[in-house]
Write an enzyme that holds these catalytic residues in place. Structure first.
Site, PDB file in Angstrom:
ATOM      1  N   ASP A  26      33.741  36.957  33.876  1.00 36.70           N
ATOM      2  CA  ASP A  26      33.032  35.845  34.521  1.00 36.70           C
ATOM      3  C   ASP A  26      33.505  34.508  33.948  1.00 36.70           C
ATOM      4  OD1 ASP A  26      31.268  34.593  36.196  1.00 36.70           O
ATOM      5  OD2 ASP A  26      29.464  35.152  35.077  1.00 36.70           O
ATOM      6  N   ASN A  74      30.515  39.904  46.407  1.00 41.20           N
ATOM      7  CA  ASN A  74      31.450  38.768  46.426  1.00 41.20           C
ATOM      8  C   ASN A  74      31.890  38.376  47.837  1.00 41.20           C
ATOM      9  OD1 ASN A  74      33.111  39.511  43.247  1.00 41.20           O
ATOM     10  ND2 ASN A  74      31.448  38.089  43.690  1.00 41.20           N
TER      11      ASN A  74
HETATM   12  C1  FPP Z   1      34.052  35.588  38.173  1.00 44.85           C
HETATM   13  O1  FPP Z   1      34.318  34.241  38.007  1.00 44.85           O
HETATM   14  C2  FPP Z   1      35.247  36.297  38.526  1.00 44.85           C
HETATM   15  C3  FPP Z   1      35.427  36.932  39.709  1.00 44.85           C
HETATM   16  C4  FPP Z   1      34.409  36.984  40.757  1.00 44.85           C
HETATM   17  C5  FPP Z   1      36.676  37.601  40.027  1.00 44.85           C
HETATM   18  C6  FPP Z   1      37.438  38.172  38.889  1.00 44.85           C
HETATM   19  C7  FPP Z   1      38.839  38.223  39.320  1.00 44.85           C
HETATM   20  C8  FPP Z   1      39.917  38.051  38.568  1.00 44.85           C
HETATM   21  C9  FPP Z   1      39.868  37.899  37.111  1.00 44.85           C
HETATM   22  C10 FPP Z   1      41.243  37.968  39.190  1.00 44.85           C
HETATM   23  C11 FPP Z   1      41.687  39.167  39.932  1.00 44.85           C
HETATM   24  C12 FPP Z   1      41.595  40.426  39.158  1.00 44.85           C
HETATM   25  C13 FPP Z   1      42.575  41.341  38.989  1.00 44.85           C
HETATM   26  C14 FPP Z   1      42.262  42.655  38.357  1.00 44.85           C
HETATM   27  C15 FPP Z   1      43.964  41.127  39.411  1.00 44.85           C
HETATM   28  P1  FPP Z   1      33.562  33.194  38.915  1.00 44.85           P
HETATM   29  O2  FPP Z   1      34.459  32.822  40.019  1.00 44.85           O
HETATM   30  O3  FPP Z   1      32.237  33.740  39.344  1.00 44.85           O
HETATM   31  O4  FPP Z   1      33.389  32.045  37.891  1.00 44.85           O
HETATM   32  P2  FPP Z   1      32.200  30.980  37.836  1.00 44.85           P
HETATM   33  O5  FPP Z   1      30.929  31.776  37.616  1.00 44.85           O
HETATM   34  O6  FPP Z   1      32.572  30.150  36.649  1.00 44.85           O
HETATM   35  O7  FPP Z   1      32.218  30.221  39.115  1.00 44.85           O
END
Ligand code: FPP
Length: 246
Positions: A26, A74
């Site tokens: 996250d 998501n």
């Molecule tokens: C949360 O950060 C992260 C996600 C919803 C996606 C995680 C994806 C990756 C790390 C990239 C793709 C993965 C792979 C395995 C290639 P957020 O966007 O919710 O962050 P925020 O809460 O700060 O807005």
């Protein structure tokens, strides 16, 4: 006592390393925002962290690392961000599969990935089949994953088997449910990490986390690295795991 699958108690109360670590990755968006960058830049940096941490998990001798890449919730994000994330996942599998394979890693996808775009499903199944015979650690990526959805699918599967006369209602216990989950052949979950300071499970591995240790860090996912993983594992070693015993 009812016949139920019990956790392996050999590690209870002793200081042992984790075999299976799962991470709620996250903070990509906040990482980007702090740098006045678009959210996709945070996700791209998040992929770099996935690479670093997968290599570190291998080097540290973990049996399994499960990463929450895209939840069944998501889809509520703007279509452009969903497309960016799917593009990154697709690219990651294409670009990193050779390295995984060369290092004996088994790539697994958990979650309802079969509902994704057919070309991505083909790619995922090809990648899993190619690495299935490897003997090294498992890197499991949770994709279109929600723990409640996983439990619904498992329950429907068991109900269908009862309806078909293959099993009796009484056969449904902890063991049968565990075996019907996406994680059936993965080791028991030892440690669940969440980055970015949030302290909730967000529908991730709810069944599997029954006796997992939880570790929360304020670090944003794109900053997470081998040292951060080592700190989490150090903290895990200090925990006194009793699995309901004394
Ligand atoms: C949360 O950060 C992260 C996600 C919803 C996606 C995680 C994806 C990756 C790390 C990239 C793709 C993965 C792979 C395995 C290639 P957020 O966007 O919710 O962050 P925020 O809460 O700060 O807005």
């Amino acid at each position: 006592m009812a016949s139920q699958a019990k956790p392996d108690l050999s590690s209870a109360g002793t200081v042992v390393g984790a075999r299976h670590v799962a991470i709620i990755m996250d903070g990509n968006g906040r990482w980007a925002k702090k740098r006045l960058l678009p959210r996709i830049a945070g996700h791209r940096a998040g992929v770099e962290a996935v690479r670093r941490v997968s290599r570190a998990a291998r080097d540290m001798g973990l049996d399994c690392l499960t990463l929450y890449a895209f939840s069944s919730e998501n889809w509520k994000r703007p279509a452009a961000e969903v497309a960016d994330l799917m593009g990154l996942l697709r690219h990651f599998i294409q670009s990193d599969l050779d390295e995984f394979h060369a290092n004996g890693v088994r790539l697994r996808i958990i979650g309802n990935y079969r509902a994704l775009d057919p070309s991505l499903v083909d790619m995922i199944e090809g990648a899993m089949a190619r690495t299935a015979g490897n003997t090294g650690p498992v890197i499991a990526i949770a994709l279109n994953y929600g723990a409640q959805d996983e439990m619904v699918r498992a329950t429907q599967h068991l109900a269908r088997r009862v309806a078909a006369g293959e099993i009796a209602v009484e056969d449904i216990g902890v063991e049968a449910i565990s075996a019907a989950l996406d994680t059936a052949d993965l080791p028991p979950l030892d440690l669940l990490i969440r980055t970015s300071g949030e302290q909730r499970l967000s529908n991730f591995m709810l069944w599997q986390a029954a006796y997992a240790e939880l570790y929360f860090t304020d670090m944003l996912w794109p900053d997470f690295d081998a040292d951060a993983l080592a700190r989490a594992l150090d903290a895990f070693r200090l925990r006194d795991r009793r699995f309901g015993g004394l």
